[in-house]
Write an enzyme that holds these catalytic residues in place. Structure first.
Site, mmCIF file in Angstrom:
data_model
loop_
_atom_site.group_PDB
_atom_site.id
_atom_site.type_symbol
_atom_site.label_atom_id
_atom_site.label_comp_id
_atom_site.label_asym_id
_atom_site.label_seq_id
_atom_site.Cartn_x
_atom_site.Cartn_y
_atom_site.Cartn_z
ATOM 1 C CG ASP A 15 39.607 126.841 27.890
ATOM 2 O OD1 ASP A 15 39.230 125.676 28.172
ATOM 3 O OD2 ASP A 15 40.565 127.078 27.132
ATOM 4 N N GLY A 41 39.606 123.443 24.915
ATOM 5 C CA GLY A 41 39.650 121.991 24.702
ATOM 6 C C GLY A 41 40.750 121.755 23.681
ATOM 7 C CB ALA A 44 37.823 122.705 20.581
ATOM 8 C CG LEU A 225 62.043 120.722 23.034
ATOM 9 C CD1 LEU A 225 63.463 120.681 22.460
ATOM 10 C CD2 LEU A 225 61.904 119.689 24.152
ATOM 11 N N GLY A 226 58.856 124.358 24.345
ATOM 12 C CA GLY A 226 58.582 125.702 24.858
ATOM 13 C C GLY A 226 59.494 126.727 24.206
ATOM 14 C CG ASP A 250 46.665 133.039 28.711
ATOM 15 O OD1 ASP A 250 47.086 131.902 29.004
ATOM 16 O OD2 ASP A 250 45.455 133.329 28.667
ATOM 17 C CB THR A 252 45.816 129.110 28.118
ATOM 18 O OG1 THR A 252 46.122 129.550 29.434
ATOM 19 C CG2 THR A 252 44.779 128.017 28.150
ATOM 20 C CG ASP A 256 45.877 122.866 22.297
ATOM 21 O OD1 ASP A 256 46.413 121.741 22.310
ATOM 22 O OD2 ASP A 256 45.222 123.325 23.252
ATOM 23 C CG ASN A 280 58.748 126.400 16.582
ATOM 24 O OD1 ASN A 280 58.103 125.652 17.289
ATOM 25 N ND2 ASN A 280 59.989 126.129 16.191
HETATM 26 O O1 RIB Z 1 45.732 123.109 25.861
HETATM 27 C C1 RIB Z 1 44.892 124.075 26.442
HETATM 28 C C2 RIB Z 1 43.558 123.463 26.723
HETATM 29 O O2 RIB Z 1 43.686 122.493 27.736
HETATM 30 C C3 RIB Z 1 42.525 124.428 27.246
HETATM 31 O O3 RIB Z 1 41.786 125.014 26.215
HETATM 32 C C4 RIB Z 1 41.703 123.582 28.188
HETATM 33 O O4 RIB Z 1 40.388 123.417 27.775
HETATM 34 C C5 RIB Z 1 42.433 122.248 28.291
HETATM 35 O O5 RIB Z 1 41.850 121.311 27.511
#
Ligand code: RIB
Length: 308
Positions: A15, A41, A44, A225-226, A250, A252, A256, A280
């Site tokens: 990333d 990922g 990952a 649902l965020g 953030d 991101t 996951d 959650n």
């Molecule tokens: O869900 C977030 C991921 O989406 C990031 O780490 C990026 O690599 C994409 O796969």
């Protein structure tokens, strides 16, 4: 709590995260405020989240024969993941994900250049058969070819390994088999809307959409649902599990973080509604700091009662 055994079949990306006050329009240049490369990922991230909570994790993935790939392998090893099936190819580079994060909201935009992820094949999965069948739970996403994911789900189903399928990122429609092979099917709001063509703006609407996914053959459906938390849709009842609203810097990898945590607690024997509540909570912690895997808390940083 017993130590869960998880197997993840999925992607590995590097990333490259840039933060800015606002995201640029097409053709525009804006100044960034911060740059943070890190491991990512979807596959990952889910694997690392499980490992950070204390699970025994096997990662089945493909990386390139390059410096990103080598760093990634080292990252997996340093977190004690089983890397026997971290496959290396010289036919493509390691997956990369340039990511822009809007500082005011913590929301992001991502472009994934899949590279080696696209070369993970059903044959690779067949060779890793024992890693799947010896796990309690198999977790798949959609950041590798669908036929590879289906191959993994089929192996797990045959051996009664619980399957969790997170259809992210959404690419198109899924064949019925993908639903039928999912003990737990777990899309987010966008994925649900694309897959069902139904809105999820209210909990009632989300319930109807979840039931439509259930009708396609999934065992149970968990809609993330965020800020509204998650919805557990089962054949006989639907349960809304809210989450606490926090100041996101953030988002991101938050989904996951949720998936990896959910899999951990579920495999450890925690009932699904409580496993979702805990997942959650952990996802809400992850959005409060920068980076992807680096924002995931470890077991040591979490209250002990979560692991009772
Ligand atoms: O869900 C977030 C991921 O989406 C990031 O780490 C990026 O690599 C994409 O796969």
């Amino acid at each position: 709590m017993k130590q869960p055994k998880l197997c993840i079949v999925g992607s590995s990306n590097m990333d490259l995260v840039t933060y800015a006050q606002r995201l640029p329009q097409l053709g525009e240049t804006v100044s960034g405020t911060r740059f943070q490369p890190g491991f990512g990922g979807k596959g990952a991230n889910q694997a690392v989240m499980g490992a950070k909570l204390g699970a025994q994790v096997t990662m089945i993935t493909k990386i390139g024969d390059d410096s990103f790939g080598r760093d990634m392998l080292q990252n997996y090893k340093s977190l004690n993941l089983d890397t026997s099936y971290v496959l290396v190819t010289d036919e493509a580079s390691t997956g990369v994900a340039p990511i822009w994060v809007e500082e005011t909201s913590g929301n992001n935009a991502i472009i994934v250049a899949a590279g080696a992820n696209d070369l993970l094949t059903p044959k690779d999965i067949e060779a890793a058969h024992s890693a799947i069948t010896s796990a309690q739970v198999l977790i798949c996403q959609w950041e590798i070819p669908l036929e590879t994911t289906l191959a993994a789900l089929r192996i797990a189903r045959k051996q009664n390994v619980t399957t969790i399928f997170n259809p992210a990122p959404i690419r198109s429609q899924l064949p019925d088999e993908a639903y039928k092979l999912s003990d737990i099917f777990a899309p987010n709001e966008t994925e649900t809307e694309v897959l069902t063509g139904l809105p999820v703006g209210t909990i009632e609407e989300a319930t109807v959409a979840g039931q439509a996914l259930l009708a396609r053959g999934a065992g149970k459906v968990i809609l993330t649902l965020g800020e509204r938390g998650s919805l557990l849709v089962e054949p006989t009842k639907t349960t809304h599990i809210p989450t606490s609203v926090v100041q996101a810097v953030d988002t991101t990898g938050a989904g996951d973080s949720f998936m990896g945590s959910l899999s951990y607690f579920f495999a450890a024997g925690v009932a699904l509604p409580l496993a979702i509540e805990r997942a959650n909570h952990i996802a809400s912690i992850s959005v409060q700091s920068h980076g992807t895997q680096s924002s995931f808390p470890t077991r040591e940083n979490l209250p002990a009662h979560l692991f009772e």
